[in-house]
Design an enzyme around this catalytic site. Sequence first.
Site, PDB file in Angstrom:
ATOM      1  N   CYS A 239      34.062  42.356  34.462  1.00  0.00           N
ATOM      2  CA  CYS A 239      33.733  41.834  35.814  1.00  0.00           C
ATOM      3  C   CYS A 239      34.991  42.241  36.776  1.00  0.00           C
ATOM      4  O   CYS A 239      35.959  41.547  37.276  1.00  0.00           O
ATOM      5  CB  CYS A 239      33.819  40.167  35.738  1.00  0.00           C
ATOM      6  SG  CYS A 239      32.704  39.492  34.494  1.00  0.00           S
ATOM      7  N   GLY A 244      41.789  44.265  40.921  1.00  0.00           N
ATOM      8  CA  GLY A 244      43.078  43.668  40.646  1.00  0.00           C
ATOM      9  C   GLY A 244      43.541  43.916  39.192  1.00  0.00           C
ATOM     10  O   GLY A 244      44.535  44.406  38.934  1.00  0.00           O
ATOM     11  N   LYS A 245      42.957  43.404  38.334  1.00  0.00           N
ATOM     12  CA  LYS A 245      43.274  43.204  36.960  1.00  0.00           C
ATOM     13  C   LYS A 245      42.942  44.874  36.329  1.00  0.00           C
ATOM     14  O   LYS A 245      43.745  45.355  35.590  1.00  0.00           O
ATOM     15  CB  LYS A 245      42.424  42.460  36.258  1.00  0.00           C
ATOM     16  CG  LYS A 245      43.064  40.819  36.580  1.00  0.00           C
ATOM     17  CD  LYS A 245      42.273  39.799  35.602  1.00  0.00           C
ATOM     18  CE  LYS A 245      42.821  38.604  36.113  1.00  0.00           C
ATOM     19  NZ  LYS A 245      42.461  38.235  37.542  1.00  0.00           N
ATOM     20  N   ASP A 263      31.025  45.668  37.671  1.00  0.00           N
ATOM     21  CA  ASP A 263      30.593  44.410  38.186  1.00  0.00           C
ATOM     22  C   ASP A 263      29.312  44.587  38.570  1.00  0.00           C
ATOM     23  O   ASP A 263      28.621  45.611  39.216  1.00  0.00           O
ATOM     24  CB  ASP A 263      31.715  44.115  39.515  1.00  0.00           C
ATOM     25  CG  ASP A 263      31.773  42.766  39.797  1.00  0.00           C
ATOM     26  OD1 ASP A 263      32.696  42.022  39.248  1.00  0.00           O
ATOM     27  OD2 ASP A 263      30.627  42.329  40.495  1.00  0.00           O
ATOM     28  N   ASP A 307      36.973  38.912  33.100  1.00  0.00           N
ATOM     29  CA  ASP A 307      37.472  38.175  34.142  1.00  0.00           C
ATOM     30  C   ASP A 307      36.231  36.986  34.925  1.00  0.00           C
ATOM     31  O   ASP A 307      35.779  37.593  35.816  1.00  0.00           O
ATOM     32  CB  ASP A 307      38.173  38.908  35.175  1.00  0.00           C
ATOM     33  CG  ASP A 307      38.848  37.875  36.373  1.00  0.00           C
ATOM     34  OD1 ASP A 307      38.976  36.477  35.923  1.00  0.00           O
ATOM     35  OD2 ASP A 307      39.405  38.474  37.230  1.00  0.00           O
ATOM     36  N   CYS A 360      39.943  31.985  36.376  1.00  0.00           N
ATOM     37  CA  CYS A 360      40.860  31.334  37.578  1.00  0.00           C
ATOM     38  C   CYS A 360      40.527  29.653  37.699  1.00  0.00           C
ATOM     39  O   CYS A 360      40.583  29.363  38.730  1.00  0.00           O
ATOM     40  CB  CYS A 360      41.149  32.072  38.833  1.00  0.00           C
ATOM     41  SG  CYS A 360      39.412  32.426  39.541  1.00  0.00           S
TER      42      CYS A 360
END
Length: 429
Positions: A239, A244-245, A263, A307, A360
Amino acid sequence: MRLPGRLSAAIAVLTDMETRKRPVSEALKAWGLNNRFAGAGDRAAIGNLVYDALRRRASHAALMGADTPRALVLAVAVRDWGEDPAALDESFAGDAHAPTPLSADEMARLIGQLPDDTPGFVLADMPEWLVPSLERAFGDNWIAEGQDMAGRPSLDLRVNLLKAGRDRVMKSLARFHPRETAISPIGVTMQAGPRDARTPNVTSDEGYLKGWFEVQDQGSQIVAALAGARPGEQVLDLCAGAGGKTLALAATMLNKGQIFAFDSDRTRLAPIYDRLKRNGVRNVQVRAPQPGALDDLTGKMNRVVIDAPCTGTGTWRRRPDTKWKLTPELLAQRRAEQAAILVEGARYLKPGGVLVYITCSILPEENDDQIAAFRAAHSGFAPVPAQDLWQAAFGAPLPEALETAEGGLALTPRLTGTDGFYVAVLKRD
């Protein structure tokens, strides 16, 4: 603009959000386009007023006896910005851009305090229906967790070790008075200021343009480090979103091995290409969403990082409008997506491979509950001890309060000074 005019503008923005059902960022942008006379300082102050109103909406409304834009903004001016109610009212007089004068009831409420019997969800500035989840996640500390979640967030940066070191980045940004992050060894932070303080525009800095750093919350840096990617591994970032990750994993792997970034949303994935180039990343292969895009990876990955799509409850400091839009139906939808993607991710692992599950979110329904359900339905997956993960990533003992019942790790503003994140790592037999 003087403060009275800024208060009026914040009321107008909140009214526009309410009337048109649009996100706070869109409402602020529309106000700026329609009021081009406002300078950067004015826009920053108005944005701060609006976000502060949304962060503590429940307690502001309880104090004022109303949930109107005017009531919320007046409460921010006094409760958050420290204005004296009488002096504030006096400043409205004779100012054509000011709100109307305070009523006797508003004045009385603004100089008062919340009563002792104020419900916990109001003190925590959380939706009432989430109280059972928060109590399950945080026990007696759930109100304190909510209050810290209603504060302003810092601006955090991840140093890109493929191009620069932390000292170099801090020197480049010295005018913003950066500090080293408390946990991440490659993080830089700038604390949020009070009242009308402006957030530094770091993306115009030469260091950002050269790929020395990325804007990334310290919590996101921590969970990326806990993912444990190693040079030479085959890693699937299932994902990847805007990457960013992915970028953090690539730096951890020293550009060695291979990361497959995927994604299901092509639009979300689009920014990754420019970011990879700017960061000097060479070991990432982007897989666009299409039938069979990942079939050749089945059973071959050392590590699959998920993620997962989630409610975003851990990012309420940055996106407080979403706090009040969350519904049980949306939570149920996210839980179904998470359960499915855990099963999907597992099929790409080779024997002995590692599954990394990240959200998150601060809700146990999206975190420990998902791991427990997955393990109950799929034998052969054992949690990697949280202490081992932390020691390997940061060379220090794990703070006791961070470990969850299912062996995961939970980060929050109160516990770690970060956004809310969850990570659990499972190793396949």
